[in-house]
Design a protein around this motif. Structure first.
Motif, PDB file in Angstrom:
ATOM      1  N   GLU A 280       0.957  -1.152   0.031  1.00 59.91           N
ATOM      2  CA  GLU A 280       0.024  -0.025  -0.086  1.00 59.91           C
ATOM      3  C   GLU A 280       0.881   1.264   0.042  1.00 59.91           C
ATOM      4  N   SER A 281       2.045   1.281   0.384  1.00 54.43           N
ATOM      5  CA  SER A 281       3.034   2.465   0.835  1.00 54.43           C
ATOM      6  C   SER A 281       3.669   2.590  -0.380  1.00 54.43           C
ATOM      7  N   LYS A 282       4.069   1.442  -1.330  1.00 52.35           N
ATOM      8  CA  LYS A 282       5.047   1.523  -2.277  1.00 52.35           C
ATOM      9  C   LYS A 282       5.079   2.577  -3.239  1.00 52.35           C
ATOM     10  N   SER A 283       3.753   3.001  -3.790  1.00 50.18           N
ATOM     11  CA  SER A 283       3.583   3.981  -4.951  1.00 50.18           C
ATOM     12  C   SER A 283       3.895   5.408  -4.268  1.00 50.18           C
ATOM     13  N   GLU A 284       4.015   5.482  -2.985  1.00 58.53           N
ATOM     14  CA  GLU A 284       4.452   6.863  -2.645  1.00 58.53           C
ATOM     15  C   GLU A 284       5.874   7.159  -2.645  1.00 58.53           C
ATOM     16  N   PHE A 285       6.690   5.889  -3.133  1.00 57.70           N
ATOM     17  CA  PHE A 285       8.191   6.261  -2.942  1.00 57.70           C
ATOM     18  C   PHE A 285       8.602   5.606  -4.311  1.00 57.70           C
ATOM     19  N   PRO A 286       8.216   6.289  -5.589  1.00 58.87           N
ATOM     20  CA  PRO A 286       8.502   5.689  -6.864  1.00 58.87           C
ATOM     21  C   PRO A 286       9.951   5.329  -7.200  1.00 58.87           C
ATOM     22  N   ALA A 287      10.845   6.493  -6.850  1.00 55.45           N
ATOM     23  CA  ALA A 287      12.196   6.429  -7.319  1.00 55.45           C
ATOM     24  C   ALA A 287      13.191   5.794  -6.221  1.00 55.45           C
ATOM     25  N   HIS A 288      12.287   5.499  -5.053  1.00 53.29           N
ATOM     26  CA  HIS A 288      13.312   4.895  -3.889  1.00 53.29           C
ATOM     27  C   HIS A 288      13.661   3.695  -4.080  1.00 53.29           C
ATOM     28  N   LEU A 289      15.062   3.040  -3.324  1.00 51.83           N
ATOM     29  CA  LEU A 289      15.483   1.782  -3.340  1.00 51.83           C
ATOM     30  C   LEU A 289      14.422   1.185  -2.268  1.00 51.83           C
ATOM     31  N   LEU A 290      13.703   0.348  -2.799  1.00 53.80           N
ATOM     32  CA  LEU A 290      12.741  -0.357  -1.749  1.00 53.80           C
ATOM     33  C   LEU A 290      12.563  -1.768  -1.845  1.00 53.80           C
ATOM     34  N   TYR A 291      12.023  -2.636  -0.853  1.00 51.90           N
ATOM     35  CA  TYR A 291      11.779  -4.011  -0.909  1.00 51.90           C
ATOM     36  C   TYR A 291      10.218  -4.182  -0.469  1.00 51.90           C
ATOM     37  N   SER A 292       9.324  -4.712  -1.040  1.00 53.34           N
ATOM     38  CA  SER A 292       8.085  -4.807  -0.541  1.00 53.34           C
ATOM     39  C   SER A 292       7.855  -6.085   0.523  1.00 53.34           C
ATOM     40  N   ILE A 293       7.113  -5.901   1.493  1.00 54.41           N
ATOM     41  CA  ILE A 293       6.991  -6.879   2.609  1.00 54.41           C
ATOM     42  C   ILE A 293       5.495  -7.485   2.247  1.00 54.41           C
ATOM     43  N   GLY A 294       4.782  -6.986   1.362  1.00 49.45           N
ATOM     44  CA  GLY A 294       3.581  -7.378   0.895  1.00 49.45           C
ATOM     45  C   GLY A 294       2.368  -6.911   1.377  1.00 49.45           C
ATOM     46  N   ASN A 295       1.221  -7.120   1.316  1.00 48.63           N
ATOM     47  CA  ASN A 295      -0.076  -6.436   1.749  1.00 48.63           C
ATOM     48  C   ASN A 295      -0.353  -6.086   3.117  1.00 48.63           C
ATOM     49  N   LYS A 296      -0.572  -5.102   3.558  1.00 51.67           N
ATOM     50  CA  LYS A 296      -0.650  -4.805   5.046  1.00 51.67           C
ATOM     51  C   LYS A 296      -1.681  -5.576   5.715  1.00 51.67           C
ATOM     52  N   ASP A 297      -2.632  -6.149   5.117  1.00 53.96           N
ATOM     53  CA  ASP A 297      -3.543  -6.702   5.893  1.00 53.96           C
ATOM     54  C   ASP A 297      -3.307  -8.274   5.822  1.00 53.96           C
ATOM     55  N   LYS A 298      -2.137  -8.922   5.252  1.00 54.82           N
ATOM     56  CA  LYS A 298      -1.901  -9.961   5.074  1.00 54.82           C
ATOM     57  C   LYS A 298      -0.475 -10.377   6.017  1.00 54.82           C
ATOM     58  N   PRO A 299      -0.475 -10.391   7.354  1.00 52.62           N
ATOM     59  CA  PRO A 299       0.625 -10.509   7.838  1.00 52.62           C
ATOM     60  C   PRO A 299       1.828 -11.621   7.581  1.00 52.62           C
ATOM     61  N   GLU A 300       0.896 -12.739   6.868  1.00 54.26           N
ATOM     62  CA  GLU A 300       1.851 -13.953   6.523  1.00 54.26           C
ATOM     63  C   GLU A 300       2.800 -13.466   5.360  1.00 54.26           C
ATOM     64  N   GLN A 301       2.493 -12.602   4.835  1.00 58.70           N
ATOM     65  CA  GLN A 301       3.299 -12.123   3.407  1.00 58.70           C
ATOM     66  C   GLN A 301       4.484 -11.336   4.206  1.00 58.70           C
ATOM     67  N   ALA A 302       4.233 -10.498   5.248  1.00 56.14           N
ATOM     68  CA  ALA A 302       5.342  -9.769   5.690  1.00 56.14           C
ATOM     69  C   ALA A 302       6.320 -10.766   6.676  1.00 56.14           C
ATOM     70  N   ALA A 303       5.786 -11.993   7.228  1.00 52.67           N
ATOM     71  CA  ALA A 303       6.430 -13.011   7.722  1.00 52.67           C
ATOM     72  C   ALA A 303       7.478 -13.634   6.694  1.00 52.67           C
ATOM     73  N   LYS A 304       7.020 -13.806   5.565  1.00 51.69           N
ATOM     74  CA  LYS A 304       7.648 -14.376   4.230  1.00 51.69           C
ATOM     75  C   LYS A 304       8.755 -13.387   4.114  1.00 51.69           C
ATOM     76  N   HIS A 305       8.556 -12.059   4.034  1.00 51.38           N
ATOM     77  CA  HIS A 305       9.409 -11.254   3.267  1.00 51.38           C
ATOM     78  C   HIS A 305      10.485 -10.530   4.277  1.00 51.38           C
ATOM     79  N   LEU A 306      10.053 -10.544   5.661  1.00 53.46           N
ATOM     80  CA  LEU A 306      10.958  -9.767   6.419  1.00 53.46           C
ATOM     81  C   LEU A 306      12.522  -9.729   6.315  1.00 53.46           C
TER      82      LEU A 306
END
Ligand code: TXA
Ligand code: MG
Length: 350
Positions: A280-306
């Motif tokens: 959800e936050s990704k599009s706010e930082f288009p040119a920045h070095l980033l890595y997505s931990i996934g959908n904020k309402d799906k914590p299992e994605q954050a677990a997998k990507h942290l």
């Protein structure tokens, strides 16, 4: 102690030969890293002091931090523990194989090095197919902490293991990316009311459904060296990359502007920032070095990507990693917050 680390790549087909070779390395007293459903583990024969000592040496792990012993069944567990409390027996039936580690009183067969000198031993049956095959084929209980250098984020891919431990271990089984991404729930079954020492995918509420009241005996801080804690792992720096880590906790709408402010502050000081963001936050930082931990309402994605994300940004040599803490703290989300709070040098609540 430079070693030539052998790598076995496992595809779905014909891998029995490779597992057999890895098992023979374990039987000869060597160290083998292997995938589990949570994170990669670094294994050795849990009954063999010399073999287990090599795990501590390879990881640079403090000797008083005990290891989890991996077995293939409840029956194999019985050989390691004095007695199985009734509640432990229920948890085994419900959650094994799976990401739940039970602490019980140990038998003599488990040496001091494996338990860090404690009278108890931590045991689990992993769910990963390769891990189970390896345990069966080796015919032994396998002591295995996470396969990272002590203090670093746990490895969720074979590449992570090699980047930390290449030349320090005898072999690695590459079974691809793990499915869960944070370590098992650890529960102490030796007290009348069992106590969770480390949160994981299996939550307090899930455990309570089957055995009634369960206590929480962990927090999200690092404890001083001198303190007596129930799980020695609580004393040590954890999950931390080389870069500094700042965690911003709060609602999405408050977190995003705070991240923007921090980026500006750091760029004035010529510090390079990397972002660990929700989708959800990704599009706010288009040119920045980033890595997505996934959908904020799906914590299992954050677990997998942290852990993956922390390592990804660290490799890109950023000075500071800013973590978007707007994902849900429910279920496994609790475990993710626990890990990232321990990794953080600073926590900002907005
Ligand atoms: O998912 C996992 O549990 C992974 C995979 C490889 O199975 N393993 C893992 O191990 O995370 P490790 O060593 O990184 O973490 C084990 C934790 C440590 O915090 C340790 O202090 C605690 O379990 N522990 C082990 N034996 C214990 C005991 N007898 N009493 C209290 N705490 C114990
Ligand atoms: Mg670990």
């Amino acid at each position: 102690m430079k070693k030539n680390t052998r790598v076995f790549h496992i595809s779905d087909k014909a891998h029995e030969g490779q597992v057999r070779e890895a098992a023979s390395i374990l039987r000869a007293g060597g160290t083998v890293a292997f995938p589990t459903e949570t994170v990669y583990g670094l294994g050795a024969d849990a009954r063999n002091e010399k073999a287990v000592m090599q795990i501590f040496e390879a990881k640079g792990r403090p000797a008083d931090n005990p290891l989890i012993v991996h077995v293939d069944s409840k029956e194999s567990c019985l050989k390691l523990v004095r007695a199985v409390p009734d509640k432990a027996s229920i948890l085994m039936e419900v959650f094994w194989p799976g990401p739940l580690t039970l602490i019980m009183e140990r038998k003599e067969i488990v040496p001091d090095v494996t338990t860090g000198g404690l009278d108890t031993v931590a045991v689990r049956v992993p769910e990963n197919k390769i891990a189970l095959e390896l345990i069966k084929c080796a015919g032994m209980p396998i002591a295995a902490p996470s396969a990272n250098l002590s203090g670093k984020p746990s490895p969720t891919t074979a590449e992570h293991v090699l980047s930390d431990l290449s030349g320090r271990i005898d072999a690695l089984i590459d079974g691809g990316e793990v499915s869960i991404g944070v370590e098992s729930t650890v529960i102490d079954m030796t007290s009348e009311i069992p106590a969770i020492l480390r949160p994981g995918k299996i939550s307090k509420e899930e455990l309570e459904k089957y055995i009634g009241e369960v206590k929480v005996a962990y927090d999200d801080k690092i404890h001083p060296e001198s303190e007596t804690v129930r799980s020695p792992g609580m004393k040590y720096t954890h999950y931390s990359p080389k870069s500094g880590v700042i965690l911003i906790e709060g609602e999405h709408n408050n977190v995003v502007p705070r991240i923007k402010e921090l980026i500006d502050d750091f760029s004035l000081r010529n510090a390079k920032t990397g972002l660990l963001l929700t989708e959800e936050s990704k599009s706010e930082f288009p040119a920045h070095l980033l890595y997505s931990i996934g959908n904020k309402d799906k914590p299992e994605q954050a677990a997998k990507h942290l852990f993956f994300g922390l390592r990804y940004l660290d490799e890109r040599k950023v000075d500071v990693i800013i973590v978007d803490g707007s994902f849900k703290p429910d279920g496994i989300g609790m475990a993710v917050f626990n890990r990232v709070r321990k990794a953080a040098d600073m926590i900002i609540k907005v």
